[in-house]
Design a protein around this motif. Structure first.
Motif, PDB file in Angstrom:
ATOM      1  N   LEU A  13      84.151  -7.790 -81.636  1.00  0.00           N
ATOM      2  CA  LEU A  13      84.150  -7.317 -83.019  1.00  0.00           C
ATOM      3  C   LEU A  13      85.071  -8.156 -83.890  1.00  0.00           C
ATOM      4  CD1 LEU A  13      84.161  -3.472 -82.366  1.00  0.00           C
ATOM      5  CD2 LEU A  13      82.367  -4.738 -83.575  1.00  0.00           C
ATOM      6  N   GLU A  14      86.260  -8.457 -83.377  1.00  0.00           N
ATOM      7  CA  GLU A  14      87.225  -9.262 -84.133  1.00  0.00           C
ATOM      8  C   GLU A  14      86.691 -10.668 -84.398  1.00  0.00           C
ATOM      9  OE1 GLU A  14      91.236  -7.039 -82.438  1.00  0.00           O
ATOM     10  OE2 GLU A  14      90.527  -8.875 -81.476  1.00  0.00           O
ATOM     11  N   LEU A  32      90.697  -1.082 -81.646  1.00  0.00           N
ATOM     12  CA  LEU A  32      89.274  -0.824 -81.891  1.00  0.00           C
ATOM     13  C   LEU A  32      89.067  -0.249 -83.286  1.00  0.00           C
ATOM     14  CD1 LEU A  32      86.344  -0.727 -80.767  1.00  0.00           C
ATOM     15  CD2 LEU A  32      86.811   1.667 -80.240  1.00  0.00           C
ATOM     16  N   VAL A  33      89.932   0.664 -83.691  1.00  0.00           N
ATOM     17  CA  VAL A  33      89.812   1.247 -85.025  1.00  0.00           C
ATOM     18  C   VAL A  33      89.904   0.148 -86.082  1.00  0.00           C
ATOM     19  CG1 VAL A  33      90.907   2.798 -86.700  1.00  0.00           C
ATOM     20  CG2 VAL A  33      90.618   3.526 -84.315  1.00  0.00           C
ATOM     21  N   ARG A  34      90.852  -0.770 -85.912  1.00  0.00           N
ATOM     22  CA  ARG A  34      90.965  -1.893 -86.859  1.00  0.00           C
ATOM     23  C   ARG A  34      89.702  -2.752 -86.843  1.00  0.00           C
ATOM     24  NH1 ARG A  34      96.049  -2.065 -84.679  1.00  0.00           N
ATOM     25  NH2 ARG A  34      95.522  -3.862 -83.366  1.00  0.00           N
ATOM     26  N   ALA A  35      89.185  -3.014 -85.652  1.00  0.00           N
ATOM     27  CA  ALA A  35      87.988  -3.851 -85.535  1.00  0.00           C
ATOM     28  C   ALA A  35      86.775  -3.167 -86.161  1.00  0.00           C
ATOM     29  CB  ALA A  35      87.716  -4.180 -84.064  1.00  0.00           C
ATOM     30  N   ALA A  61      82.820   4.764 -91.110  1.00  0.00           N
ATOM     31  CA  ALA A  61      82.148   4.659 -92.409  1.00  0.00           C
ATOM     32  C   ALA A  61      81.816   3.213 -92.775  1.00  0.00           C
ATOM     33  CB  ALA A  61      83.010   5.288 -93.498  1.00  0.00           C
ATOM     34  N   LYS A  62      82.517   2.265 -92.180  1.00  0.00           N
ATOM     35  CA  LYS A  62      82.273   0.841 -92.461  1.00  0.00           C
ATOM     36  C   LYS A  62      81.084   0.293 -91.670  1.00  0.00           C
ATOM     37  CE  LYS A  62      86.026   0.618 -94.911  1.00  0.00           C
ATOM     38  NZ  LYS A  62      85.952   0.762 -96.335  1.00  0.00           N
TER      39      LYS A  62
END
Length: 135
Positions: A13-14, A32-35, A61-62
Motif C-alpha cells: 500500500l505504501e 496499516l491505518v496510515r497506509a 473512507a479513503k
C-alpha cells in the motif's frame, strides 16, 4: 491474488502497488491505518477479529474504489459506529457488504445499517451476529 500478511500489505500500500486488489487481514496496526488513509486500488477488503476504531473507520473512507467490504467479528470502538457509517457513505461503489458483529449497542447497529441502506450499488448484504439479532 489476495494479500494476507499485514507487513506485506503495508509495504504494498505504501509503495502504491496497483496490483494489490484484495486484502484479508486478522490484525491491524497504526501503519496499516496510515497506509489505508491514502487512496489505493483495493477492490476487496476483509478485516477479521479486529477492533474498528475511529482512525480505522476514517481510513476506510479513503478506499472509495472498494466493491466488497467484509467486517467479520469486529469490535466497534468508542464512537466508531458513526465514523464507520460516514465511511460507508463515501464507499459508493460497494456491491457486497458482509458484517458480523457479535456485540454492539443497538444505536450503533442502527447507525451502521442506515448507512448500508443508502449504498447505491449494493447487490449483496450479509448480516450476522448477536448485535443484529438484538435490534
Amino acid at each position: 491474488m489476495t494479500e494476507y500478511s499485514l507487513v506485506k500489505a503495508c509495504e504494498r500500500l505504501e509503495a502504491g502497488d496497483d496490483t494489490l486488489r484484495r486484502l484479508r487481514l486478522d490484525e491491524v496496526d497504526a501503519r496499516l491505518v496510515r497506509a489505508l488513509s491514502r487512496p489505493s486500488c483495493l477492490e476487496s477488503l476483509t478485516l477479521r477479529r479486529v477492533e474498528l476504531d475511529c482512525d480505522l473507520a476514517d481510513a476506510l473512507a479513503k478506499q472509495t474504489q472498494l466493491t466488497e467490504l467484509v467486517l467479520w467479528n469486529v469490535r466497534l470502538g468508542d464512537g466508531a459506529a458513526s465514523r464507520l457509517a460516514a465511511a460507508l457513505r463515501e464507499l459508493t461503489r460497494l456491491e457486497v457488504v458482509k458484517l458480523f458483529l457479535y456485540e454492539a449497542a443497538e444505536d450503533d447497529v442502527k447507525c451502521v445499517l442506515a448507512a448500508v441502506g443508502e449504498l447505491p450499488h449494493l447487490l449483496k448484504l450479509g448480516l450476522s451476529g448477536q448485535a443484529f439479532a438484538d435490534c
